[in-house]
Design a protein around this motif. Structure first.
Motif, PDB file in Angstrom:
ATOM      1  N   LEU A 399      23.048  60.859  13.578  1.00 25.51           N
ATOM      2  CA  LEU A 399      23.623  60.184  14.740  1.00 25.51           C
ATOM      3  C   LEU A 399      23.217  58.715  14.764  1.00 25.51           C
ATOM      4  O   LEU A 399      24.028  57.832  15.097  1.00 25.51           O
ATOM      5  CB  LEU A 399      23.175  60.884  16.021  1.00 25.51           C
ATOM      6  N   LEU A 400      21.963  58.433  14.405  1.00 29.16           N
ATOM      7  CA  LEU A 400      21.512  57.042  14.331  1.00 29.16           C
ATOM      8  C   LEU A 400      22.322  56.280  13.282  1.00 29.16           C
ATOM      9  O   LEU A 400      22.757  55.139  13.513  1.00 29.16           O
ATOM     10  CB  LEU A 400      20.023  56.996  13.990  1.00 29.16           C
ATOM     11  N   GLY A 401      22.548  56.909  12.108  1.00 30.82           N
ATOM     12  CA  GLY A 401      23.352  56.254  11.076  1.00 30.82           C
ATOM     13  C   GLY A 401      24.771  56.016  11.532  1.00 30.82           C
ATOM     14  O   GLY A 401      25.370  54.959  11.236  1.00 30.82           O
ATOM     15  N   LEU A 402      25.344  56.964  12.257  1.00 23.25           N
ATOM     16  CA  LEU A 402      26.706  56.797  12.766  1.00 23.25           C
ATOM     17  C   LEU A 402      26.768  55.635  13.747  1.00 23.25           C
ATOM     18  O   LEU A 402      27.708  54.821  13.718  1.00 23.25           O
ATOM     19  CB  LEU A 402      27.152  58.090  13.443  1.00 23.25           C
ATOM     20  N   ARG A 403      25.752  55.536  14.602  1.00 22.71           N
ATOM     21  CA  ARG A 403      25.726  54.423  15.559  1.00 22.71           C
ATOM     22  C   ARG A 403      25.605  53.081  14.838  1.00 22.71           C
ATOM     23  O   ARG A 403      26.288  52.109  15.208  1.00 22.71           O
ATOM     24  CB  ARG A 403      24.550  54.608  16.531  1.00 22.71           C
ATOM     25  N   GLU A 404      24.799  53.035  13.786  1.00 21.14           N
ATOM     26  CA  GLU A 404      24.650  51.775  13.049  1.00 21.14           C
ATOM     27  C   GLU A 404      25.938  51.401  12.322  1.00 21.14           C
ATOM     28  O   GLU A 404      26.312  50.232  12.266  1.00 21.14           O
ATOM     29  CB  GLU A 404      23.494  51.900  12.057  1.00 21.14           C
ATOM     30  N   LEU A 405      26.627  52.408  11.764  1.00 20.35           N
ATOM     31  CA  LEU A 405      27.891  52.111  11.086  1.00 20.35           C
ATOM     32  C   LEU A 405      28.940  51.609  12.052  1.00 20.35           C
ATOM     33  O   LEU A 405      29.834  50.846  11.662  1.00 20.35           O
ATOM     34  CB  LEU A 405      28.413  53.368  10.371  1.00 20.35           C
ATOM     35  N   LEU A 429      31.363  62.240   6.207  1.00 24.41           N
ATOM     36  CA  LEU A 429      30.431  61.168   6.559  1.00 24.41           C
ATOM     37  C   LEU A 429      29.271  61.739   7.365  1.00 24.41           C
ATOM     38  O   LEU A 429      28.106  61.363   7.149  1.00 24.41           O
ATOM     39  CB  LEU A 429      31.156  60.084   7.362  1.00 24.41           C
ATOM     40  N   CYS A 430      29.550  62.655   8.285  1.00 21.48           N
ATOM     41  CA  CYS A 430      28.472  63.265   9.071  1.00 21.48           C
ATOM     42  C   CYS A 430      27.499  64.007   8.162  1.00 21.48           C
ATOM     43  O   CYS A 430      26.278  63.915   8.351  1.00 21.48           O
ATOM     44  CB  CYS A 430      29.063  64.213  10.100  1.00 21.48           C
ATOM     45  N   VAL A 431      28.012  64.731   7.178  1.00 20.23           N
ATOM     46  CA  VAL A 431      27.137  65.459   6.244  1.00 20.23           C
ATOM     47  C   VAL A 431      26.240  64.482   5.487  1.00 20.23           C
ATOM     48  O   VAL A 431      25.030  64.703   5.342  1.00 20.23           O
ATOM     49  CB  VAL A 431      27.971  66.295   5.258  1.00 20.23           C
ATOM     50  N   VAL A 432      26.821  63.387   5.012  1.00 19.28           N
ATOM     51  CA  VAL A 432      26.050  62.401   4.238  1.00 19.28           C
ATOM     52  C   VAL A 432      24.993  61.741   5.119  1.00 19.28           C
ATOM     53  O   VAL A 432      23.822  61.628   4.730  1.00 19.28           O
ATOM     54  CB  VAL A 432      26.997  61.355   3.630  1.00 19.28           C
ATOM     55  N   LEU A 433      25.391  61.301   6.320  1.00 25.06           N
ATOM     56  CA  LEU A 433      24.452  60.602   7.193  1.00 25.06           C
ATOM     57  C   LEU A 433      23.326  61.515   7.660  1.00 25.06           C
ATOM     58  O   LEU A 433      22.180  61.078   7.812  1.00 25.06           O
ATOM     59  CB  LEU A 433      25.199  60.045   8.413  1.00 25.06           C
ATOM     60  N   GLY A 434      23.637  62.781   7.897  1.00 29.80           N
ATOM     61  CA  GLY A 434      22.617  63.712   8.345  1.00 29.80           C
ATOM     62  C   GLY A 434      21.749  64.246   7.230  1.00 29.80           C
ATOM     63  O   GLY A 434      20.800  64.994   7.491  1.00 29.80           O
ATOM     64  N   THR A 435      22.067  63.889   5.982  1.00 32.84           N
ATOM     65  CA  THR A 435      21.271  64.315   4.834  1.00 32.84           C
ATOM     66  C   THR A 435      20.366  63.204   4.321  1.00 32.84           C
ATOM     67  O   THR A 435      19.214  63.434   3.984  1.00 32.84           O
ATOM     68  CB  THR A 435      22.189  64.787   3.688  1.00 32.84           C
ATOM     69  N   SER A 436      20.872  61.976   4.280  1.00 33.08           N
ATOM     70  CA  SER A 436      20.135  60.910   3.601  1.00 33.08           C
ATOM     71  C   SER A 436      20.298  59.578   4.318  1.00 33.08           C
ATOM     72  O   SER A 436      21.396  59.023   4.380  1.00 33.08           O
ATOM     73  CB  SER A 436      20.642  60.774   2.155  1.00 33.08           C
ATOM     74  N   ARG A 437      19.196  59.079   4.860  1.00 34.58           N
ATOM     75  CA  ARG A 437      19.229  57.745   5.465  1.00 34.58           C
ATOM     76  C   ARG A 437      19.479  56.679   4.397  1.00 34.58           C
ATOM     77  O   ARG A 437      20.083  55.639   4.676  1.00 34.58           O
ATOM     78  CB  ARG A 437      17.907  57.460   6.172  1.00 34.58           C
ATOM     79  N   LEU A 439      21.465  56.893   1.801  1.00 31.26           N
ATOM     80  CA  LEU A 439      22.897  56.788   1.582  1.00 31.26           C
ATOM     81  C   LEU A 439      23.591  56.149   2.778  1.00 31.26           C
ATOM     82  O   LEU A 439      24.576  55.421   2.620  1.00 31.26           O
ATOM     83  CB  LEU A 439      23.491  58.161   1.287  1.00 31.26           C
ATOM     84  N   GLY A 440      23.071  56.419   3.982  1.00 29.96           N
ATOM     85  CA  GLY A 440      23.627  55.753   5.157  1.00 29.96           C
ATOM     86  C   GLY A 440      23.468  54.250   5.068  1.00 29.96           C
ATOM     87  O   GLY A 440      24.385  53.489   5.421  1.00 29.96           O
ATOM     88  N   GLY A 441      22.303  53.791   4.579  1.00 31.55           N
ATOM     89  CA  GLY A 441      22.102  52.353   4.408  1.00 31.55           C
ATOM     90  C   GLY A 441      23.033  51.768   3.371  1.00 31.55           C
ATOM     91  O   GLY A 441      23.566  50.653   3.551  1.00 31.55           O
ATOM     92  N   LEU A 442      23.254  52.486   2.264  1.00 32.94           N
ATOM     93  CA  LEU A 442      24.179  51.999   1.244  1.00 32.94           C
ATOM     94  C   LEU A 442      25.609  51.947   1.773  1.00 32.94           C
ATOM     95  O   LEU A 442      26.371  51.017   1.464  1.00 32.94           O
ATOM     96  CB  LEU A 442      24.108  52.895   0.008  1.00 32.94           C
ATOM     97  N   LEU A 443      25.998  52.930   2.577  1.00 35.87           N
ATOM     98  CA  LEU A 443      27.339  52.897   3.173  1.00 35.87           C
ATOM     99  C   LEU A 443      27.479  51.745   4.157  1.00 35.87           C
ATOM    100  O   LEU A 443      28.558  51.147   4.263  1.00 35.87           O
ATOM    101  CB  LEU A 443      27.631  54.224   3.879  1.00 35.87           C
ATOM    102  N   ALA A 444      26.403  51.433   4.885  1.00 36.34           N
ATOM    103  CA  ALA A 444      26.457  50.294   5.802  1.00 36.34           C
ATOM    104  C   ALA A 444      26.687  48.996   5.046  1.00 36.34           C
ATOM    105  O   ALA A 444      27.353  48.075   5.547  1.00 36.34           O
ATOM    106  CB  ALA A 444      25.168  50.217   6.611  1.00 36.34           C
TER     107      ALA A 444
END
Length: 809
Positions: A399-405, A429-437, A439-444
């Motif tokens: 959820l934090l990653g989704l908010r940042e994106l 996207l939810c699966v990726v963000l909830g698995t690896s911060r 990867l969330g940073g790379l997507l950002a």
């Protein structure tokens, strides 16, 4: 007993068909009929003296039996001796003359004893019971036999059902079980004729209700009711479900059960689907209450009503758990009557894996803030997004990653648009963000890749073609003016390609064995582009060693490299050293952005030796000075860039030195090195008993063993698993030995890769505590099971390794 049951069934069905009784009264009457039959069976079997009680489960326990239900029961006795077991079997046999009696819900299923004492059930619940067994206890009710024993069972079951903490892992287990059940019936789709197990069917309603009872029931005794419709009313009254959703689900439940009943009234068929043939569907439509009109047929009205009902149920089922939370969060005034209380909201969030209710509220508020189209769309989608996030290893981080994106109006609009165009993009996207911060940073940093997440790959191949990767890497470098800009562009290329591979890995779109070759292919393209930057002015080749050479890179791997050139003069040596140094600096990013960590320590003489050697220099060194470990390091040597002819000649030069066999002294030295590695190289703070790389039977053990056998028998192969296959085929390993080594290697490699993505940093040993739980969730298992698998697989591999080294000595 059989004749009486049939007469009673006829009476109940007749009153039902002529509309003299509502649905609730009909299913209660059917349940009471089954209870009476079971009580009669206990009497006929003479089971009363054995203190035998029959516990109704499922629809019988909830007093919502249908015309052709299995009658699910468990049997409890004052003792569990042989006489009680025989009496219980007699009861079941008699009752089965009237109903389909199923005793499979008892502890241990068909392998467990038919009768247990109350204490036996309690011992099972306290030590062994799975989450689904507690879910089944929601409907457990004494229905026949010894009343005192039955009530003691009911009291104990209630204590253990409502007195235990219902964890996020319990909930994940139940939802996973349902998802697997749906996947097993893959033929079912929206609008299916299947009214029980299909999407939007009876099972969706029952499962939603039971899950909310398990979440909120420990704190609210009003929810501790057995039937689906009474539970829906209690959930709505308590504010756990909106009145509108509860009303829709209740009316849909009645309609779907009526359709199911109409199908089952034909010879008590145990069916849960609308028949396919026209005549049967026409009959069923009329039984349900539809009539032909001047413009529409009854069967058409049935089909329309059923499709609309299933679509509505599925929609409510998918948003049910989280829409009330959003309504609670949006209320700025005092808690409204019938609304979800803050305590209930926190309990629901915790059950679904969101441990920080305050942070979740803040994230939801930020994601839905504003009055624009993107805010409205995000508000509509957020219940689904939270639902998907709740199934991931770390919902809070997701959820934090989704908010940042979504931070900023432009990014929020782009994200909402991508979600609107492709719900699968949102889910992945939810699966990726909830698995690896990580990867969330790379997507950002690469938001343009988000829209491609929903694309189903045309094949399960691990990466793009090598030529395409090389062209993309080279183009990225060519478009930049300065070395720093070119290095930054090449680093962005490796980040983006690595991100694609990791996302496919997390989403299970590629096999675990394909990850290493895919990462190695990206590294090869980057190395080739970097070599152009170095501009060697003589024939020059880059040789990969270690995991890069084997084509089995991990996400955290260094690039083990050596450099070779064709030349013999002092000027050639200076040029070789210059090109190698330039290449190393460009990749390692001295003073700038790093492309890869590069390790040159496997070159002859290690850190004391020259960075690059000539072909003749390698020949002379390996002929006179090379130690056994240096020969072992070259087993996985593979040219990955530069002059192909120099690369081929390098391998040909080394071949006579590598494959000449090992002496007894060579074996002793390799054993000494291996022992020193095991005792000295595991970093402080990492658990040697669960070390994925250096632990007994783990990656290094398997690779060392394979390379020892390769050197012993002269078998050239760079990839570890391929080498094990070839060693087994040649008779140097028994098939079961090769299989044990390969299984441990695959397990450790996959777990190590996933742990890097989950943790975001290189830690080589299995974690403990909450970190272990997150890692295990991402691998679709539990923490204890993950550790048990490590022990089992590495112990088998270690036995093979020990045997191989004993023979070599």
């Amino acid at each position: 007993l059989v004749a009486w049951k049939r007469h009673e069934l006829l009476r109940i069905a007749a009153l039902d068909l002529v509309g003299a009784r509502p649905f609730e009264v009909t299913v209660a009457a059917l349940s009471d009929l089954a209870s009476d039959v079971l009580d009669g069976a206990v009497t006929l079997a003479g089971a009363g003296p054995h203190g035998l009680a029959v516990i109704g489960m499922g629809k019988l326990g909830g007093r919502e039996l249908n015309y052709a239900s299995d009658v699910d029961v468990m049997l409890v006795g004052s003792d569990g001796g042989d006489a009680s077991q025989r009496a219980a079997r007699h009861v079941v046999d008699l009752a089965r003359r009237c109903f389909r009696v199923d005793v499979g819900l008892r502890p241990e299923g068909r392998d467990g004893p038919l009768v247990r004492t109350v204490d036996g059930f309690v011992a099972h619940w306290e030590r062994w019971a799975a989450p689904w067994e507690f879910q089944a206890l929601l409907k457990a009710r004494p229905v026949a036999g010894d009343g005192e024993v039955g009530e003691r069972f009911a009291a104990a079951a209630s204590d253990h059902l409502w007195g235990r903490s219902f964890t996020a892992d319990d909930l994940r287990s139940l939802r996973s079980l349902k998802a697997r059940s749906e996947a097993a019936g893959g033929r079912w789709s929206a609008g299916s004729r299947e009214v029980k197990r299909g999407p939007g069917g009876i099972r969706d309603i029952e499962f939603s209700v039971q899950l909310l009872q398990l979440v909120h029931g420990p704190a609210d005794p009003e929810l501790r009711v057995r039937g689906t419709l009474p539970a829906l009313r209690a959930l709505a009254t308590g504010g756990y479900v909106s009145e509108g959703d509860a009303s829709w689900l209740a009316s849909s439940y009645r309609f779907l059960r009526r359709v199911e009943h109409a199908a089952q009234l034909v010879e008590e068929q145990q069916v849960h689907a609308v028949p396919a043939d026209e005549a049967s569907r026409r009959r069923l439509a009329r039984v349900v209450g539809f009539r032909d009109g001047p413009r529409r047929r009854a069967v058409d009205d049935l089909d329309t009503e059923l499709a609309a009902c299933q679509a509505t149920v599925r929609t409510i089922h998918e948003r049910l758990y989280f829409r009330p939370l959003l309504e609670a969060f949006s209320s700025s005034s005092a808690v409204r009557t019938g609304a979800l209380t803050p305590e209930a909201a926190a309990a629901r969030l915790a059950a679904f894996g969101f441990s920080d209710a305050v942070r979740t509220r803040q994230a939801v508020t930020e994601l839905t803030r504003g009055v624009g189209r993107s805010s409205r769309l995000m508000t509509q989608l957020l219940p689904l997004l939270l639902d998907w996030l709740s199934t991931t290893p770390d919902p809070d981080a997701g959820l934090l990653g989704l908010r940042e994106l979504a931070s900023g109006p432009t990014r929020s609009t782009a994200l909402a648009t991508a979600f609107r165009d492709s719900p699968e993009t949102a889910r992945r996207l939810c699966v990726v963000l909830g698995t690896s911060r990580r990867l969330g940073g790379l997507l950002a940093r690469n938001p343009d890749l988000i829209s491609s997440l929903g694309a189903v790959p045309a094949h399960r191949g691990p990466t793009r073609p090598a030529a395409q990767l090389a062209a993309t890497a080279q183009a990225a470098v060519d478009l930049r003016a300065t070395p720093t800009e070119r290095r930054r562009a090449l680093a962005r290329f490796t980040d983006r390609e690595g991100l694609r591979i990791a996302v496919d890995d997390v989403l299970d779109l590629i096999e675990a064995d394909e990850v290493g070759p895919a990462l190695a292919a990206v590294a090869e393209a980057a190395v080739a582009a970097a070599l152009v930057e170095a501009k060697p002015r003589l024939p020059f080749a880059i040789i990969a060693l270690g995991r890069f050479g084997g084509g089995e890179l991990s996400y955290a791997s260094d690039l083990d490299l050596v450099f070779v050139y064709d030349g013999s003069t002092a000027a050639d040596h200076r040029e070789g050293e210059r090109a190698a140094t330039a290449l190393h600096r460009f990749l390692a990013g001295e003073g700038g952005e790093r492309v890869y960590d590069v390790d040159l320590d496997l070159r002859p003489e290690g850190r004391q030796g020259p960075i690059a050697r000539s072909l003749d220099g390698y020949d002379a060194y390996f002929a006179r000075w090379a130690r056994p470990w240096e020969r072992q390091a070259m087993v996985r040597a593979r040219p990955v860039g530069g002059d192909p002819g120099v690369g081929r000649r390098f391998l040909a030069t080394l071949a006579p030195h590598l494959w000449r066999g090992l002496t007894a002294e060579d074996h002793r030295e390799l054993r000494r090195i291996k022992a020193r590695v095991e005792s000295e190289r595991i970093p402080a703070g990492e658990d040697p008993a669960f070390h994925l790389k250096l632990g007994p039977g783990a990656l290094a053990d398997v690779e060392f063993c394979a390379q020892l056998l390769q050197l012993t028998h002269g078998l050239a192969e760079t990839h570890t698993l391929a080498a094990l296959d070839r060693l087994a085929a040649a008779g140097h390993l028994a098939p079961e030995e090769a299989a044990a080594l390969a299984a441990a290697h695959r397990f450790c490699e996959r777990t190590r890769n996933r742990w890097f993505l989950v943790r975001g940093a290189r830690v080589e040993s299995l974690p403990s505590g909450e970190d272990l739980t997150r890692l295990a969730r991402s691998l679709q298992t539990s923490g204890p099971a993950l550790r048990d698998d490590y022990r089992r697989l590495t112990r088998r591999a270690r036995r093979v390794v020990s045997k191989v080294f004993a023979k070599a000595g």
